[in-house]
Design an enzyme around this catalytic site. Structure first.
Site, mmCIF file in Angstrom:
data_model
loop_
_atom_site.group_PDB
_atom_site.id
_atom_site.type_symbol
_atom_site.label_atom_id
_atom_site.label_comp_id
_atom_site.label_asym_id
_atom_site.label_seq_id
_atom_site.Cartn_x
_atom_site.Cartn_y
_atom_site.Cartn_z
ATOM 1 N N HIS A 58 -0.160 2.438 -1.944
ATOM 2 C CA HIS A 58 -1.447 1.961 -2.448
ATOM 3 C C HIS A 58 -2.098 3.061 -3.281
ATOM 4 O O HIS A 58 -1.833 4.249 -3.075
ATOM 5 C CB HIS A 58 -2.409 1.608 -1.303
ATOM 6 N N CYS B 294 -7.908 4.428 4.645
ATOM 7 C CA CYS B 294 -7.316 3.150 5.058
ATOM 8 C C CYS B 294 -8.194 2.451 6.083
ATOM 9 O O CYS B 294 -8.279 1.228 6.127
ATOM 10 C CB CYS B 294 -5.933 3.371 5.671
ATOM 11 N N GLU C 245 -3.708 -6.473 -2.371
ATOM 12 C CA GLU C 245 -3.805 -5.601 -1.201
ATOM 13 C C GLU C 245 -5.230 -5.094 -0.965
ATOM 14 O O GLU C 245 -5.451 -4.142 -0.227
ATOM 15 C CB GLU C 245 -2.848 -4.420 -1.367
#
Length: 446
Positions: free
Chosen positions: A249, A370, A174
């Site tokens: 995450h 992000c 990721e």
């Protein structure tokens, strides 16, 4: 030689909408099917980029993906003209069309993992595009991401680009959202910290409710590709209990900058041991390690997820102090805001709070961290980066005018079948590649 950290923020794409596609991301699923405002989302992101550039920080723009992604729809059996493909998909598989219209590439923390030249054996900055194979709507990004990265960092002397890892659960990757780098000056060697959710081969500890998107095997593969020194590399597991509470995450529960790691009390499995390993390896490069651990009794995991306290940016200012960039939601939560104000009085390197309204991104499950990809470079590498990407007064004006011309101020899932949206999006992206000097990175341009 001086070093710099460049933050590349994802530019929100024209098809930004709320589809609730990300199982395990509480905000994403909560706002499913609400009407979105792509124009506002893009402008909120641009405003943050400009504000950080005005502080004297190196701030760049990362282009969005081509959406809706007609080539993937064709791979899945839809035929005819591009418009006919989209019409068929909306009639028979609207959820599929929604997935392939997602603007989730705005969260560039998931685009790739970056290792600075000071850490790599060959003295180059390394990039590996993330395969994002845990979510279908993101698993199709890495081909275009690699092309965009090569257009941004187009010099083989200074930059090395790697294709995404094999598209299998064993190598679920990721990107930088599960990667931290700790150290001193940006051009000097640091300690790279890879955080994984699960070890697929031989691992016994894993979340029970939500998926662990990053595997240890993927993190180890990237460390090999980037030619990192084991003496300055750490692999630690994220606490599976917080993954099950919506911490999909690591950057939802921890964030770093230089020698500082800002994290929750329950961020990592075997946390004391993990922090000790980081501390020891930081000592090996003669750097102090500063752990700012937020206790559960001050900020719960639930509040951390709701406010994205840890999905913040910590930035080093020209005066040497550090600012923390948080979303407006953090200010609106009493416990979180009280902690932040107490923290900047505690004598830590973080002595300033900056708040941004990122509501459109937050509702889809992404905060300040992000939205950005960190790239540490030295002076020569900085000079080799595509110069059209850096935010300044001129680019800010041009991109705002571009958004005004091409973006809608409301978008729902039903609008995805509008033939005009495909034309609007392609027209916008074609113009954007010229503004940013990227060349033909999109499928429709090739």
């Amino acid at each position: 030689m001086s070093g710099y950290e460049i933050n590349f923020d994802g530019l929100v794409g024209p098809t930004h909408h709320y589809a609730g596609l990300s199982f395990g991301n509480v905000a994403s699923t909560k706002n499913r099917n609400n009407a979105s405002n792509p124009k506002l989302a893009a402008k909120q992101g641009l405003k943050k980029m400009k504000a950080l550039a005005d502080l004297g920080l190196k701030q760049g723009v990362f282009a969005p993906q081509e959406r809706p992604h007609v080539p993937t729809l064709r791979r899945l059996g839809f035929t005819g003209s591009d418009i006919e493909v989209i019409t068929q998909a909306m009639r028979t598989a609207p959820a599929l069309l929604s997935s392939l219209s997602s603007a989730s590439s705005m969260w560039t923390a998931n685009s790739c993992t970056v290792s600075p030249s000071a850490d790599s054996a060959d003295g180059r900055v390394h990039f590996t595009a993330a395969n994002l194979n845990n979510k279908f709507h993101r698993s199709i990004e890495h081909h275009t991401t690699t092309r965009i990265l090569k257009a941004m960092f187009d010099n083989d002397v200074y930059f090395a680009h790697h294709e995404a890892l094999p598209d299998a659960a064993l190598f679920g990757d990721e990107g930088a959202a599960n990667h931290n780098r700790l150290g001193g000056r940006y051009e000097q060697a640091g300690v790279q910290v890879f955080v994984y959710g699960q070890q697929q081969l031989g691992g016994t500890v894993a979340p029970k409710k939500f998926p662990a998107r990053q595997t240890r095997e993927a993190s180890e593969a990237i460390a090999r590709l980037h030619r990192l020194d084991a003496k300055r590399t750490v692999f630690i597991q994220q606490n599976p209990d917080v993954i099950d509470q919506g911490v999909f995450h690591n950057d939802v529960i921890a964030v770093s900058n230089q020698q500082v790691l800002f994290h929750h009390q329950h961020a990592f499995l075997n946390q004391t041991q993990a922090l000790n390993e980081i501390r020891q390896k930081m000592a090996g490069i003669e750097q102090e390690f500063i752990s700012i651990e937020v206790p559960e009794n001050r900020v719960s995991v639930e509040d951390a997820v709701a406010t994205y306290l840890f999905n913040s940016q910590i930035l080093t200012r020209a005066d040497g102090g550090m600012s923390i960039v948080v979303p407006e939601e953090s200010r609106q939560n009493k416990a979180v805001w009280n902690y932040l104000n107490d923290m900047i009085q505690m004598g830590t390197p973080i002595d300033d709070i900056k708040v941004f309204d990122l509501r459109e991104s937050m509702r889809n499950g992404g905060g300040p961290a992000c939205l950005r990809l960190r790239v540490a470079v030295n002076e020569k590498e900085l000079a080799a980066v595509n110069p059209n990407l850096f935010m300044n007064d001129r680019l800010f004006k041009i991109l705002n005018q571009w958004v005004d011309q091409h973006y809608r101020d409301e978008l729902t899932q039903d609008d995805l079948a509008d033939p005009s949206l495909l034309i609007e999006s392609r027209t916008a992206l074609d113009e954007l590649t010229k503004i940013l000097g990227l060349g033909s990175v999109y499928h429709f341009q090739r």
